[in-house]
Design a protein around this motif. Sequence first.
Motif, PDB file in Angstrom:
ATOM      1  N   SER A 317       0.841  -1.193   0.000  1.00  0.00           N
ATOM      2  CA  SER A 317       0.000   0.000   0.000  1.00  0.00           C
ATOM      3  C   SER A 317       0.879   1.246   0.000  1.00  0.00           C
ATOM      4  CB  SER A 317      -0.904   0.018   1.233  1.00  0.00           C
ATOM      5  OG  SER A 317      -0.129   0.223   2.410  1.00  0.00           O
ATOM      6  N   PRO A 318       0.336   2.393  -0.445  1.00  0.00           N
ATOM      7  CA  PRO A 318       1.110   3.641  -0.404  1.00  0.00           C
ATOM      8  C   PRO A 318       1.555   4.018   1.001  1.00  0.00           C
ATOM      9  CG  PRO A 318      -0.770   3.879  -1.866  1.00  0.00           C
ATOM     10  CD  PRO A 318      -0.939   2.561  -1.166  1.00  0.00           C
ATOM     11  N   SER A 319       0.705   3.774   1.995  1.00  0.00           N
ATOM     12  CA  SER A 319       1.070   4.149   3.363  1.00  0.00           C
ATOM     13  C   SER A 319       2.214   3.289   3.881  1.00  0.00           C
ATOM     14  CB  SER A 319      -0.141   4.024   4.290  1.00  0.00           C
ATOM     15  OG  SER A 319      -0.607   2.682   4.332  1.00  0.00           O
ATOM     16  N   HIS A 320       2.171   1.997   3.564  1.00  0.00           N
ATOM     17  CA  HIS A 320       3.242   1.095   3.989  1.00  0.00           C
ATOM     18  C   HIS A 320       4.557   1.478   3.309  1.00  0.00           C
ATOM     19  CE1 HIS A 320       5.092  -3.186   3.871  1.00  0.00           C
ATOM     20  NE2 HIS A 320       5.466  -2.546   4.961  1.00  0.00           N
ATOM     21  N   PHE A 321       4.491   1.748   2.014  1.00  0.00           N
ATOM     22  CA  PHE A 321       5.676   2.163   1.258  1.00  0.00           C
ATOM     23  C   PHE A 321       6.254   3.451   1.829  1.00  0.00           C
ATOM     24  CE2 PHE A 321       7.256   4.351  -2.760  1.00  0.00           C
ATOM     25  CZ  PHE A 321       8.488   3.728  -2.723  1.00  0.00           C
ATOM     26  N   SER A 322       5.405   4.413   2.116  1.00  0.00           N
ATOM     27  CA  SER A 322       5.856   5.698   2.631  1.00  0.00           C
ATOM     28  C   SER A 322       6.533   5.549   3.988  1.00  0.00           C
ATOM     29  CB  SER A 322       4.681   6.668   2.737  1.00  0.00           C
ATOM     30  OG  SER A 322       5.121   7.937   3.164  1.00  0.00           O
ATOM     31  N   LYS A 323       5.978   4.699   4.843  1.00  0.00           N
ATOM     32  CA  LYS A 323       6.557   4.490   6.169  1.00  0.00           C
ATOM     33  C   LYS A 323       7.931   3.822   6.068  1.00  0.00           C
ATOM     34  CE  LYS A 323       2.236   4.249   8.800  1.00  0.00           C
ATOM     35  NZ  LYS A 323       1.331   3.373   9.569  1.00  0.00           N
ATOM     36  N   CYS A 324       8.036   2.817   5.212  1.00  0.00           N
ATOM     37  CA  CYS A 324       9.316   2.131   5.046  1.00  0.00           C
ATOM     38  C   CYS A 324      10.366   3.074   4.462  1.00  0.00           C
ATOM     39  CB  CYS A 324       9.134   0.914   4.145  1.00  0.00           C
ATOM     40  SG  CYS A 324       8.170  -0.428   4.863  1.00  0.00           S
ATOM     41  N   TYR A 325       9.984   3.807   3.447  1.00  0.00           N
ATOM     42  CA  TYR A 325      10.912   4.726   2.784  1.00  0.00           C
ATOM     43  C   TYR A 325      11.389   5.801   3.752  1.00  0.00           C
ATOM     44  CZ  TYR A 325      12.907   6.674  -1.517  1.00  0.00           C
ATOM     45  OH  TYR A 325      13.772   7.095  -2.505  1.00  0.00           O
ATOM     46  N   SER A 326      10.449   6.375   4.487  1.00  0.00           N
ATOM     47  CA  SER A 326      10.797   7.425   5.449  1.00  0.00           C
ATOM     48  C   SER A 326      11.700   6.904   6.547  1.00  0.00           C
ATOM     49  CB  SER A 326       9.518   8.005   6.067  1.00  0.00           C
ATOM     50  OG  SER A 326       8.690   8.567   5.080  1.00  0.00           O
ATOM     51  N   ALA A 327      11.489   5.650   6.939  1.00  0.00           N
ATOM     52  CA  ALA A 327      12.295   5.083   8.018  1.00  0.00           C
ATOM     53  C   ALA A 327      13.769   5.006   7.634  1.00  0.00           C
ATOM     54  CB  ALA A 327      11.770   3.696   8.379  1.00  0.00           C
ATOM     55  N   TYR A 328      14.051   4.749   6.352  1.00  0.00           N
ATOM     56  CA  TYR A 328      15.441   4.612   5.916  1.00  0.00           C
ATOM     57  C   TYR A 328      16.062   5.917   5.431  1.00  0.00           C
ATOM     58  CZ  TYR A 328      15.610  -0.438   6.422  1.00  0.00           C
ATOM     59  OH  TYR A 328      15.638  -1.708   6.957  1.00  0.00           O
ATOM     60  N   PHE A 329      15.292   6.715   4.711  1.00  0.00           N
ATOM     61  CA  PHE A 329      15.872   7.917   4.103  1.00  0.00           C
ATOM     62  C   PHE A 329      15.537   9.208   4.837  1.00  0.00           C
ATOM     63  CE2 PHE A 329      15.787   4.929   0.488  1.00  0.00           C
ATOM     64  CZ  PHE A 329      17.133   4.947   0.170  1.00  0.00           C
ATOM     65  N   GLY A 330      14.592   9.148   5.764  1.00  0.00           N
ATOM     66  CA  GLY A 330      14.269  10.338   6.539  1.00  0.00           C
ATOM     67  C   GLY A 330      13.291  11.279   5.858  1.00  0.00           C
ATOM     68  N   TYR A 331      12.733  10.886   4.724  1.00  0.00           N
ATOM     69  CA  TYR A 331      11.731  11.710   4.039  1.00  0.00           C
ATOM     70  C   TYR A 331      10.828  10.778   3.221  1.00  0.00           C
ATOM     71  CZ  TYR A 331      15.277  11.176   0.369  1.00  0.00           C
ATOM     72  OH  TYR A 331      16.196  10.663  -0.501  1.00  0.00           O
ATOM     73  N   ARG A 332       9.645  11.266   2.882  1.00  0.00           N
ATOM     74  CA  ARG A 332       8.672  10.455   2.148  1.00  0.00           C
ATOM     75  C   ARG A 332       9.111  10.274   0.695  1.00  0.00           C
ATOM     76  NH1 ARG A 332       5.712  14.205   4.805  1.00  0.00           N
ATOM     77  NH2 ARG A 332       5.180  15.314   2.850  1.00  0.00           N
ATOM     78  N   PRO A 333       8.688   9.187   0.057  1.00  0.00           N
ATOM     79  CA  PRO A 333       9.065   8.978  -1.340  1.00  0.00           C
ATOM     80  C   PRO A 333       8.581  10.076  -2.275  1.00  0.00           C
ATOM     81  CG  PRO A 333       7.404   7.380  -0.600  1.00  0.00           C
ATOM     82  CD  PRO A 333       7.912   8.056   0.612  1.00  0.00           C
ATOM     83  N   SER A 334       7.515  10.738  -1.905  1.00  0.00           N
ATOM     84  CA  SER A 334       7.020  11.859  -2.732  1.00  0.00           C
ATOM     85  C   SER A 334       8.006  13.024  -2.754  1.00  0.00           C
ATOM     86  CB  SER A 334       5.656  12.335  -2.221  1.00  0.00           C
ATOM     87  OG  SER A 334       5.764  12.787  -0.869  1.00  0.00           O
ATOM     88  N   LYS A 335       8.937  13.056  -1.806  1.00  0.00           N
ATOM     89  CA  LYS A 335       9.928  14.126  -1.731  1.00  0.00           C
ATOM     90  C   LYS A 335      11.244  13.752  -2.422  1.00  0.00           C
ATOM     91  CE  LYS A 335       7.319  16.761   0.842  1.00  0.00           C
ATOM     92  NZ  LYS A 335       6.753  18.020   0.296  1.00  0.00           N
ATOM     93  N   GLU A 336      11.318  12.533  -2.977  1.00  0.00           N
ATOM     94  CA  GLU A 336      12.543  12.092  -3.620  1.00  0.00           C
ATOM     95  C   GLU A 336      12.812  12.939  -4.872  1.00  0.00           C
ATOM     96  OE1 GLU A 336      15.715  11.034  -3.758  1.00  0.00           O
ATOM     97  OE2 GLU A 336      14.929   9.299  -2.659  1.00  0.00           O
ATOM     98  N   LYS A 337      14.080  13.285  -5.064  1.00  0.00           N
ATOM     99  CA  LYS A 337      14.468  14.103  -6.206  1.00  0.00           C
ATOM    100  C   LYS A 337      14.496  13.277  -7.479  1.00  0.00           C
ATOM    101  CE  LYS A 337      18.125  17.232  -7.806  1.00  0.00           C
ATOM    102  NZ  LYS A 337      19.448  17.819  -7.479  1.00  0.00           N
ATOM    103  N   ARG A 338      13.775  13.744  -8.495  1.00  0.00           N
ATOM    104  CA  ARG A 338      13.773  13.078  -9.792  1.00  0.00           C
ATOM    105  C   ARG A 338      14.973  13.573 -10.604  1.00  0.00           C
ATOM    106  NH1 ARG A 338       9.841   8.952 -10.887  1.00  0.00           N
ATOM    107  NH2 ARG A 338       8.067   9.346  -9.521  1.00  0.00           N
ATOM    108  N   LEU A 339      15.786  12.625 -11.087  1.00  0.00           N
ATOM    109  CA  LEU A 339      17.000  12.986 -11.797  1.00  0.00           C
ATOM    110  C   LEU A 339      16.866  12.827 -13.305  1.00  0.00           C
ATOM    111  CD1 LEU A 339      19.601  11.336  -9.394  1.00  0.00           C
ATOM    112  CD2 LEU A 339      18.769  13.697  -9.413  1.00  0.00           C
ATOM    113  N   VAL A 340      15.708  12.380 -13.775  1.00  0.00           N
ATOM    114  CA  VAL A 340      15.488  12.272 -15.218  1.00  0.00           C
ATOM    115  C   VAL A 340      14.982  13.596 -15.739  1.00  0.00           C
ATOM    116  CG1 VAL A 340      15.052   9.804 -15.203  1.00  0.00           C
ATOM    117  CG2 VAL A 340      13.157  11.382 -14.821  1.00  0.00           C
ATOM    118  N   LYS A 341      15.337  13.890 -16.979  1.00  0.00           N
ATOM    119  CA  LYS A 341      14.913  15.150 -17.605  1.00  0.00           C
ATOM    120  C   LYS A 341      13.556  14.972 -18.271  1.00  0.00           C
ATOM    121  CE  LYS A 341      18.713  17.309 -16.584  1.00  0.00           C
ATOM    122  NZ  LYS A 341      18.730  18.401 -15.602  1.00  0.00           N
TER     123      LYS A 341
END
Length: 341
Positions: A317-341
């Motif tokens: 689920s999105p909530s589960h993914f967000s919690k796991c991602y935040s636990a490791y990187f310290g921010y939500r996946p929606s805040k991840e920097k996109r490096l593709v043009k």
Amino acid sequence: MDRILIERRQFSGGMKGKNLRYLKENPGDTRPLVRTGFVLLEHFSLPAFTQALDTLITANLLRPGLFSSKTFGLGQAEVVSDLGLVIRPDQQLDIAQLNELDLLVVCGGYRTELKADDGFIHVLKTAAQQGISLGGLWNGAWFLGNAGLLEGYRCAIHPEHRPALAEVSKGAHVTSEPYVIDRDRLTASSPSGAFQMALNWIKALHDKALVEGIEDILAFEESRYRRIKPAEKISVSAPLREVVKLMDANLEEPLELEQLAVYVGRSRRQLERLFKEQLGTTPQRYYLELRITEARRLLQHTELSQVDVLVACGFVSPSHFSKCYSAYFGYRPSKEKRLVK
């Protein structure tokens, strides 16, 4: 199979190195800046030089402020590399510069003439007397040997120049290895040897995660665009290597631990013991970190939506993914920097 993570987690094993650039951690490393210098001789091997230099620069990318670098010429003129590119060194080499160095590397090349004037030899000998580590790339070891600085040392040099080094430095052990680090002497015979030499020197100074992070960026450039097979770089037993391959091949629909155990002919308990002994973690945690790492790569380097990414990496689920991602990187996946043009 996943457990919801609430508190901040640290990646384990090789997964930490693969994500080191993005963790924004403070490793608490209080060791001083290591100052390196490269002597660029005429027709020096540009690939060997850049392999060594890029390794140091990448270390600073992952953890800023670990190394400084400076280039030197034997005169004030520009230097022509083996590829015909003209390089202007930062400074002319002289004894006064030695106070600013911890490591001095002589960069030679296939067409670099094996000739050293008294001034250059004097600088090298003074550096050794001051306790500065010395290195040589391609045929750079010849200049150290000619200065009498490889007596009793193992060393590496390009095959074309091994007889010449053995002639001027009879007390040196001239090997056929791509690189050698023997105490305070670092020598490499090729560009790939220069990379491994620099990498293993850094490994002796810092932790394993930093080295794995450098390897992930430089040795596997394609990792920026598609997934790395994690079993390629881990030194583990055959059953555990097979389990890791299975995990990697089944990110979208993660296998249960019992399934993995059956596939490799081991019990669940045996599998847990293998992970603990060889990777220092549990199978469940390694699997989760593998999927989180792939999710980070996909978010950064593809145009997939967050939902597509979480599905591709086996999150329920999105909530589960967000919690796991935040636990490791310290921010939500929606805040991840996109490096593709």
